[in-house]
Design a protein around this motif. Structure first.
Motif, short mmCIF file in Angstrom:
data_model
loop_
_atom_site.label_atom_id
_atom_site.label_comp_id
_atom_site.label_asym_id
_atom_site.label_seq_id
_atom_site.Cartn_x
_atom_site.Cartn_y
_atom_site.Cartn_z
N PHE A 367 0.83 -1.21 0.00
CA PHE A 367 0.00 0.00 0.00
C PHE A 367 0.87 1.26 0.00
N SER A 368 1.89 1.30 0.85
CA SER A 368 2.74 2.49 0.92
C SER A 368 3.51 2.71 -0.37
N SER A 369 3.98 1.63 -1.00
CA SER A 369 4.70 1.79 -2.27
C SER A 369 3.77 2.31 -3.36
N ALA A 370 2.50 1.90 -3.33
CA ALA A 370 1.54 2.42 -4.32
C ALA A 370 1.28 3.91 -4.09
N LEU A 371 1.21 4.35 -2.84
CA LEU A 371 1.01 5.77 -2.56
C LEU A 371 2.22 6.59 -2.98
N LEU A 372 3.41 6.11 -2.69
CA LEU A 372 4.62 6.85 -3.06
C LEU A 372 4.77 6.97 -4.56
N CYS A 373 4.31 5.95 -5.30
CA CYS A 373 4.36 6.03 -6.76
C CYS A 373 3.36 7.03 -7.32
#
Length: 413
Positions: A367-373
């Protein structure tokens, strides 16, 4: 502390009166934890399990060292054994020093012992009064007997004080399964009928604990089918033969009834949960830590939203853990109710499911990697807080496992 522990610290003639511990570690052993067997002791009570009138210590007797624990084994006056580390010893007093064959004399050796006594029956069945006979005269033997009034036990006075529930229960609604009468009671006038129905349904609707109980009902069978379809759609596992030298972990079904605000049933939820307690560290999982939103952050965000009039949106992710990618090689038994052509196959997990020790970590990483992208910025003060935009056009996103709070001054944002 076992017998081996003591033997290894005793001097031995074979070692020139050195102990095995001293010969191995080249230093004197520590004897401060050794106490005199049978001495009097005061064991401190846990602060979380006592109130201001509770005793701060328990009078007991030291009887030895428990195996596998770093503490002392004690025997208290209530005739039970327990283990404690916070103990004060009186090694000059020995409660069981006097030998006796009766248990009462043994108890008398303890200081300040309160011996319980049996209260007699204070309300025995009264004897019926004698019926006088006009044709008979009292004999000499009958004149020696006490009167009928002296044989009657005194009657107990019944209290007239009105009883009421404790004050701390005033904020709770108890026994609402029979809500038909509770709705008309004066204590329930402050709550709406849908709210009382909601509480009653939470208590009244049974939830199965095992698969063989749930499979009898069509609503639970449908819920299990929906869960399996969701896992197949996300390709949670692949059916493969179990490789040589590998082991599987178990799984089970967990059932929950979801109710709406008015008390009606929203849906029947069946969740497949892995038995993560059977996982082996270093084989089935490595890291398990996952950041969770701090309660202070939640309060600050809600306070700012209330003060500044921001728009709030709360959401949760359906089957959130199924989105997390699993990096370890984990095999799971086939779930109950899952039909396959080959019974010798097992599930190799491609996604993390509920119950795995690393499930929450893998979900947060995804989830966090999707937000940072997507140009979100992660806070360094609280890693569960993300921001998007600047100035007046900014969005705050706070995640707590699979529950998400969104706040912004702009509804479009």
């Amino acid at each position: 502390m076992t017998a081996t522990f003591l033997i290894n610290r005793l001097p031995s003639p074979a070692l020139q009166y050195q102990s095995p511990y001293e010969r191995l570690f080249l230093k004197q052993p520590d004897y401060h934890s050794l106490r005199v067997f049978g001495c009097f002791a005061h064991a401190s009570t846990l602060q979380s399990r006592r109130h201001k009138f509770s005793p701060r210590a328990v009078k007991s007797v030291f009887i030895g060292y428990p195996t596998g624990y770093r503490g002392y084994k004690l025997y208290d006056l209530e005739k039970k054994f327990f283990i404690s580390r916070d103990v004060t010893f009186v090694e000059t007093e020995f409660p069981f020093s006097k030998q006796s064959s009766t248990s009462s004399s043994v108890v008398d050796n303890f200081p300040d012992v309160v011996i319980p006594h049996v209260m007699p029956d204070v309300n025995p069945s009264p004897l019926p009064p004698p019926v006088p006979d006009s044709h008979s005269t009292p004999s000499a033997s009958s004149s020696l007997l006490p009167s009928s009034n002296s044989l009657l036990a005194p009657q107990l006075r019944r209290s007239t004080r009105q009883t009421k529930p404790p004050q701390y229960l005033a904020d709770y609604k108890c026994h609402l399964t029979n809500f038909g009468t509770s709705l008309t009671s004066t204590h329930s006038n402050h709550f709406s009928k849908p709210y009382l129905n909601f509480i009653a349904n939470v208590q009244a609707i049974p939830e199965p604990a095992f698969y063989h109980q749930a499979v009898r009902y069509p609503e639970w069978r449908k819920a299990m089918d929906e869960e399996l379809q969701a896992m197949e759609a996300t390709k949670t596992w692949s059916l493969v033969p179990l490789p040589h030298g590998k082991h599987t972990i178990g799984c089970r079904w967990v059932y929950k009834v979801k109710c709406k605000a008015d008390g009606s049933v929203e849906r029947y939820k069946a969740r497949l949960v892995a038995k993560g307690y059977t996982q082996q560290a270093g084989i089935d999982y490595k890291d398990t830590f996952s950041p969770v939103a701090k309660l202070t952050t939640v309060r600050v965000l809600l306070s700012l939203a209330a003060i500044k009039g921001w728009f709030l949106l709360q959401m949760d992710v359906n089957n959130a853990f199924l989105n997390g990618d699993l990096f370890e090689e984990v095999y799971m038994d086939l779930p109950l109710g899952y039909k396959t052509k080959d019974s010798g196959l097992v599930c190799r997990l491609n996604k993390s499911i509920y119950g795995l020790k690393q499930a929450s970590r893998q979900w947060f990483c995804k989830f966090s990697s999707a937000l940072l992208c997507n140009n979100f910025k992660q806070s360094k003060r609280d890693y569960s807080l993300f921001t998007y935009g600047t100035g007046a056009q900014i969005v705050y996103l706070l995640v707590y496992v699979d529950d998400i709070i969104l706040a912004s001054s702009s509804k479009d944002m």
